[in-house]
Design a protein around this motif. Structure first.
Motif, mmCIF file in Angstrom:
data_model
loop_
_atom_site.group_PDB
_atom_site.id
_atom_site.type_symbol
_atom_site.label_atom_id
_atom_site.label_comp_id
_atom_site.label_asym_id
_atom_site.label_seq_id
_atom_site.Cartn_x
_atom_site.Cartn_y
_atom_site.Cartn_z
ATOM 1 N N SER A 82 59.113 49.055 84.599
ATOM 2 C CA SER A 82 60.511 49.342 84.968
ATOM 3 C C SER A 82 61.470 48.916 83.861
ATOM 4 C CB SER A 82 60.861 48.635 86.287
ATOM 5 O OG SER A 82 59.999 49.022 87.321
ATOM 6 N N LEU A 83 61.151 49.296 82.653
ATOM 7 C CA LEU A 83 61.949 48.867 81.503
ATOM 8 C C LEU A 83 63.354 49.438 81.552
ATOM 9 C CD1 LEU A 83 59.176 49.037 78.800
ATOM 10 C CD2 LEU A 83 60.569 47.022 79.313
ATOM 11 N N LYS A 84 64.288 48.650 81.064
ATOM 12 C CA LYS A 84 65.706 48.998 81.034
ATOM 13 C C LYS A 84 66.192 49.011 79.589
ATOM 14 C CE LYS A 84 66.365 46.387 85.343
ATOM 15 N NZ LYS A 84 67.106 45.264 85.980
ATOM 16 N N PRO A 85 67.248 49.746 79.301
ATOM 17 C CA PRO A 85 67.783 49.735 77.934
ATOM 18 C C PRO A 85 68.099 48.324 77.439
ATOM 19 C CG PRO A 85 68.729 51.553 79.145
ATOM 20 C CD PRO A 85 67.927 50.747 80.141
ATOM 21 N N GLU A 86 68.515 47.448 78.340
ATOM 22 C CA GLU A 86 68.832 46.077 77.927
ATOM 23 C C GLU A 86 67.603 45.246 77.582
ATOM 24 O OE1 GLU A 86 69.861 47.652 80.703
ATOM 25 O OE2 GLU A 86 69.963 46.282 82.428
ATOM 26 N N ASP A 87 66.404 45.797 77.786
ATOM 27 C CA ASP A 87 65.182 45.127 77.349
ATOM 28 C C ASP A 87 64.891 45.390 75.876
ATOM 29 O OD1 ASP A 87 63.724 46.005 80.517
ATOM 30 O OD2 ASP A 87 64.482 44.028 79.903
ATOM 31 N N THR A 88 65.683 46.264 75.260
ATOM 32 C CA THR A 88 65.487 46.560 73.848
ATOM 33 C C THR A 88 65.693 45.308 73.000
ATOM 34 O OG1 THR A 88 66.146 48.877 74.095
ATOM 35 C CG2 THR A 88 66.375 47.901 71.902
ATOM 36 N N ALA A 89 64.697 44.991 72.202
ATOM 37 C CA ALA A 89 64.734 43.781 71.375
ATOM 38 C C ALA A 89 63.459 43.713 70.543
ATOM 39 C CB ALA A 89 64.846 42.531 72.240
ATOM 40 N N LYS A 90 63.427 42.754 69.658
ATOM 41 C CA LYS A 90 62.175 42.427 68.987
ATOM 42 C C LYS A 90 61.517 41.314 69.791
ATOM 43 C CE LYS A 90 60.184 42.055 64.392
ATOM 44 N NZ LYS A 90 60.475 42.000 62.929
ATOM 45 N N TYR A 91 60.255 41.517 70.105
ATOM 46 C CA TYR A 91 59.524 40.579 70.950
ATOM 47 C C TYR A 91 58.558 39.749 70.104
ATOM 48 C CZ TYR A 91 61.355 42.700 75.191
ATOM 49 O OH TYR A 91 62.199 43.128 76.189
ATOM 50 N N TYR A 92 58.573 38.464 70.363
ATOM 51 C CA TYR A 92 57.736 37.506 69.631
ATOM 52 C C TYR A 92 56.878 36.715 70.614
ATOM 53 C CZ TYR A 92 61.343 38.177 66.022
ATOM 54 O OH TYR A 92 62.226 38.710 65.105
ATOM 55 N N CYS A 93 55.692 36.339 70.171
ATOM 56 C CA CYS A 93 54.922 35.375 70.950
ATOM 57 C C CYS A 93 54.842 34.063 70.160
ATOM 58 C CB CYS A 93 53.524 35.894 71.286
ATOM 59 S SG CYS A 93 52.443 36.227 69.878
ATOM 60 N N ALA A 94 54.685 33.002 70.889
ATOM 61 C CA ALA A 94 54.645 31.670 70.288
ATOM 62 C C ALA A 94 53.635 30.811 71.036
ATOM 63 C CB ALA A 94 56.029 31.030 70.332
#
Length: 125
Positions: A82-94
Motif C-alpha cells: 500500500s505504498l504512498k507517494p510520501e514513502d518516496t525516499a532513499k532507504y537504508y539498512c543499518a
C-alpha cells in the motif's frame, strides 16, 4: 562488515516492493537491524527494526503497511505494501550489536554502527 540494500525501484501508489539487506562479515548471533529512509530536505526516519529474536517495531506512519522479517541468516527484508507517494525516499539498512546487560538481565540494541549505501524507492501518484 558490509551491508548491501537491493530491491528498490519505481512503483505506482498502492503497489508493493520488497527490499533486502544482505549482511556480510558479521558473525554475532545477537543483533538488531533497522530500516531507515530519507527524502531530500527531510530528516532520516526509522521505518522498521527487528532484533535477532524476531521482535519488530514500526512507527505509526508505516504500521500495518510495512513488514520487516529475517529472510535468512544473512538477509533482512522489508516488505512494503500500500505504498504512498510520501514513502518516496532513499532507504537504508543499518546494523547494531545487541549485547546482554547484566544489570537488567536483558538484551538491548546498541547504536547502529554499520550502514549500507541505500536503495531508492519512488512512488508515483
Amino acid at each position: 562488515v558490509q551491508l548491501v540494500e537491493s530491491g528498490g525501484g519505481s512503483v505506482q501508489a498502492g503497489g508493493s516492493l520488497q527490499l533486502s539487506c544482505t549482511v556480510s562479515g558479521f558473525t554475532s548471533s545477537s543483533f538488531c537491524v533497522g530500516w531507515f529512509r530519507q527524502a531530500p530536505g527531510n530528516e532520516r526516519e526509522e521505518v522498521a527494526s527487528i532484533d535477532s529474536d524476531g521482535n519488530a517495531k514500526y512507527p505509526d506512519s508505516v504500521e500495518g503497511r510495512f513488514t520487516i522479517f529475517l529472510e535468512s541468516k544473512d538477509i533482512v527484508a522489508l516488505r512494503m505494501d500500500s505504498l504512498k507517494p510520501e514513502d518516496t525516499a532513499k532507504y537504508y539498512c543499518a546494523l547494531a550489536l545487541r549485547p546482554f546487560h547484566l544489570s537488567t538481565g536483558t538484551y538491548k540494541c546498541g547504536a547502529y554502527g554499520f550502514w549500507g549505501q541505500g536503495t531508492q524507492v519512488t512512488v508515483s501518484s
